[in-house]
Enzyme design. Structure first.
Site, PDB file in Angstrom:
ATOM      1  N   ARG A 123       0.854  -1.200   0.000  1.00 35.29           N
ATOM      2  CA  ARG A 123       0.000   0.000   0.000  1.00 35.29           C
ATOM      3  C   ARG A 123       0.883   1.241   0.000  1.00 35.29           C
ATOM      4  O   ARG A 123       1.864   1.324   0.738  1.00 35.29           O
ATOM      5  CB  ARG A 123      -0.929   0.025   1.219  1.00 35.29           C
ATOM      6  N   HIS A 150      -6.488   1.619  -7.561  1.00 31.32           N
ATOM      7  CA  HIS A 150      -6.947   0.797  -6.440  1.00 31.32           C
ATOM      8  C   HIS A 150      -7.701  -0.398  -7.037  1.00 31.32           C
ATOM      9  O   HIS A 150      -8.921  -0.497  -6.972  1.00 31.32           O
ATOM     10  CB  HIS A 150      -7.858   1.623  -5.528  1.00 31.32           C
ATOM     11  N   GLN A 153     -10.262  -2.569  -4.962  1.00 30.22           N
ATOM     12  CA  GLN A 153     -11.533  -1.890  -4.678  1.00 30.22           C
ATOM     13  C   GLN A 153     -12.459  -1.962  -5.889  1.00 30.22           C
ATOM     14  O   GLN A 153     -13.641  -2.269  -5.768  1.00 30.22           O
ATOM     15  CB  GLN A 153     -11.265  -0.422  -4.310  1.00 30.22           C
ATOM     16  N   ASP A 240     -16.363   9.744  -4.092  1.00 31.38           N
ATOM     17  CA  ASP A 240     -15.245   9.452  -3.182  1.00 31.38           C
ATOM     18  C   ASP A 240     -14.829  10.765  -2.518  1.00 31.38           C
ATOM     19  O   ASP A 240     -15.320  11.846  -2.880  1.00 31.38           O
ATOM     20  CB  ASP A 240     -14.086   8.825  -3.994  1.00 31.38           C
ATOM     21  N   CYS A 279     -16.290   4.022  -1.941  1.00 33.58           N
ATOM     22  CA  CYS A 279     -15.321   2.997  -1.510  1.00 33.58           C
ATOM     23  C   CYS A 279     -15.044   3.042  -0.015  1.00 33.58           C
ATOM     24  O   CYS A 279     -14.537   2.066   0.544  1.00 33.58           O
ATOM     25  CB  CYS A 279     -14.021   3.176  -2.282  1.00 33.58           C
ATOM     26  N   ARG A 307     -15.026  -6.521  -0.105  1.00 39.28           N
ATOM     27  CA  ARG A 307     -13.559  -6.466  -0.150  1.00 39.28           C
ATOM     28  C   ARG A 307     -12.974  -7.774   0.404  1.00 39.28           C
ATOM     29  O   ARG A 307     -11.955  -8.254  -0.065  1.00 39.28           O
ATOM     30  CB  ARG A 307     -13.040  -5.270   0.658  1.00 39.28           C
TER      31      ARG A 307
HETATM   32  N1  NVA Z   1      -9.406   8.062  -2.833  1.00 40.29           N
HETATM   33  C1  NVA Z   1      -9.298   7.561  -1.478  1.00 40.29           C
HETATM   34  C2  NVA Z   1      -9.525   6.096  -1.477  1.00 40.29           C
HETATM   35  C3  NVA Z   1      -9.398   5.443  -0.133  1.00 40.29           C
HETATM   36  C4  NVA Z   1      -9.619   3.976  -0.178  1.00 40.29           C
HETATM   37  C5  NVA Z   1      -7.946   7.918  -0.914  1.00 40.29           C
HETATM   38  O1  NVA Z   1      -6.943   7.780  -1.629  1.00 40.29           O
HETATM   39  O2  NVA Z   1      -7.877   8.339   0.239  1.00 40.29           O
HETATM   40  N1   CP Z   2     -11.610   1.355   0.628  1.00 42.77           N
HETATM   41  C1   CP Z   2     -10.399   1.151   1.220  1.00 42.77           C
HETATM   42  O1   CP Z   2      -9.409   0.745   0.607  1.00 42.77           O
HETATM   43  O2   CP Z   2     -10.397   1.414   2.549  1.00 42.77           O
HETATM   44  P1   CP Z   2      -9.117   1.492   3.485  1.00 42.77           P
HETATM   45  O3   CP Z   2      -8.321   2.697   3.067  1.00 42.77           O
HETATM   46  O4   CP Z   2      -9.689   1.627   4.866  1.00 42.77           O
HETATM   47  O5   CP Z   2      -8.305   0.245   3.330  1.00 42.77           O
END
Ligand code: NVA
Ligand code: CP
Length: 320
Positions: A123, A150, A153, A240, A279, A307
């Site tokens: 990540r 992602h 997701q 989002d 998400c 997920r």
């Molecule tokens: N666009 C969001 C997705 C989180 C899963 C972020 O990057 O924070």
């Molecule tokens: N949607 C998602 O990836 O959530 P987290 O950032 O909590 O893992």
């Protein structure tokens, strides 16, 4: 050049429970068949999970989760999923490894296989860094979010849409808001499944030109800055957060995006049976009102649950 024209109906697809790519880095590299394989595997594992069955597909396997940023769903669904499949995991916060003191990804990657890991979930690394991990670890590598992708997701969301609507092709998805990692990945995922996508984003916050160009090879993509126009006839309305991981906090960006909030009034312009998707995590009241988020059209908690099933499917298909 348009490469569409060969689209398959997911319901007529016969899964082989095999994918052509050894890694899951972004959806541009997957074929439509690969996407369907992930969705069918998630469906099979969800059915088993609901029946109280947990096949020991990861027995004697240990998976590394190397995370450079926080997570709720991705981390928990992997850790629980790995346990349910009889495997083990090691959670490694990047800041507690020597990567944080400048050790190279090449040297870090090289030791994972020697210690007995079977896959690597990453990540908050760039695409180039993820590729370096894949090259020097020799292990299947899964992107648990990067600056522009992602894939877990969006595969999971396609699975959720398929469950609810019974199909994917020709559905209309309207994405409202920032052209971030989710928007970029949605574009490619929906396009490869022959869905129609309309994106309503402010001019300065659109998805990347290269992703738009690539996705347009597969599907018709409409771009607008008019949210009301975007949701006309939509089967799914997706949004989002305004500020994503890695983005600088910006009051100006939030101000510009305020017009892109999903409200009940906006939902009323979509199809009467339209689904609301996000998400998560959500900023309640910012990108979506609480009435929509907690309302009857919202399926956000199902997205979060799926997920688990999709992550297990990814491991089942990639771990040897
Ligand atoms: N666009 C969001 C997705 C989180 C899963 C972020 O990057 O924070
Ligand atoms: N949607 C998602 O990836 O959530 P987290 O950032 O909590 O893992």
């Amino acid at each position: 050049m348009r490469v569409r024209g060969h689209f398959m109906d997911i319901n007529k697809f016969s899964p082989k429970f095999k994918v052509s790519s050894p890694n899951l880095i972004n959806l541009s590299r997957l074929t439509t068949e690969d996407i369907f394989e992930y969705l069918y595997a998630a469906k099979a594992l969800k059915t088993k999970y609901r029946a109280g069955e947990n096949p020991a597909l990861l027995k004697h396997k240990t998976i590394a989760l190397l995370f450079g940023n926080v997570s709720t769903r991705t981390r928990i669904s992997f850790e629980m999923g790995i346990r349910q499949l009889g495997g083990d995991f090691l959670f490694l916060p990047k800041g507690e490894t020597q990567l944080s003191r400048g050790e190279s990804i090449r040297d870090t990657a090289a030791m994972f296989k020697r210690y007995g890991f079977s896959a690597l979930i990453l990540r908050a690394f760039s695409t180039e860094e993820i590729e370096t991990f894949a090259k020097y670890s020799g292990l299947p590598v899964i992107n648990g979010i990067s600056e522009n992708a992602h894939p877990l997701q969006i595969l999971s969301d396609l699975f959720t849409i398929w469950e609810h609507k019974g199909k994917l092709e020709n559905l209309k998805l309207a994405y409202i808001g920032d052209g971030n990692n989710i928007a970029n990945t949605l574009l490619m995922g929906c396009a490869k499944c022959d869905m129609n996508i309309t994106l309503a984003s402010p001019n300065n916050y659109r998805p990347s030109e290269s992703m738009l160009e690539r996705a347009m090879q597969y599907a018709d993509i409409q771009l607008t800055s008019d949210v009301r126009e975007a949701v006309q006839n939509a089967d799914i309305v997706y949004t989002d957060v305004f500020i994503s991981m890695g983005d600088a906090e910006s009051e100006e960006k939030k101000r510009v995006l305020r017009r892109y909030r999903v409200t009940e009034e906006l939902m009323s312009l979509a199809k009467p049976d339209a689904l609301f998707m996000h998400c998560m995590p959500v900023h309640r009241g910012e990108e979506v009102t609480e009435e929509v988020l907690d309302g009857p059209q919202s399926i956000v908690y199902e997205q979060a649950e799926n997920r688990l099933h999709l992550n297990k499917a990814a491991l089942a298909l990639l771990v040897k």
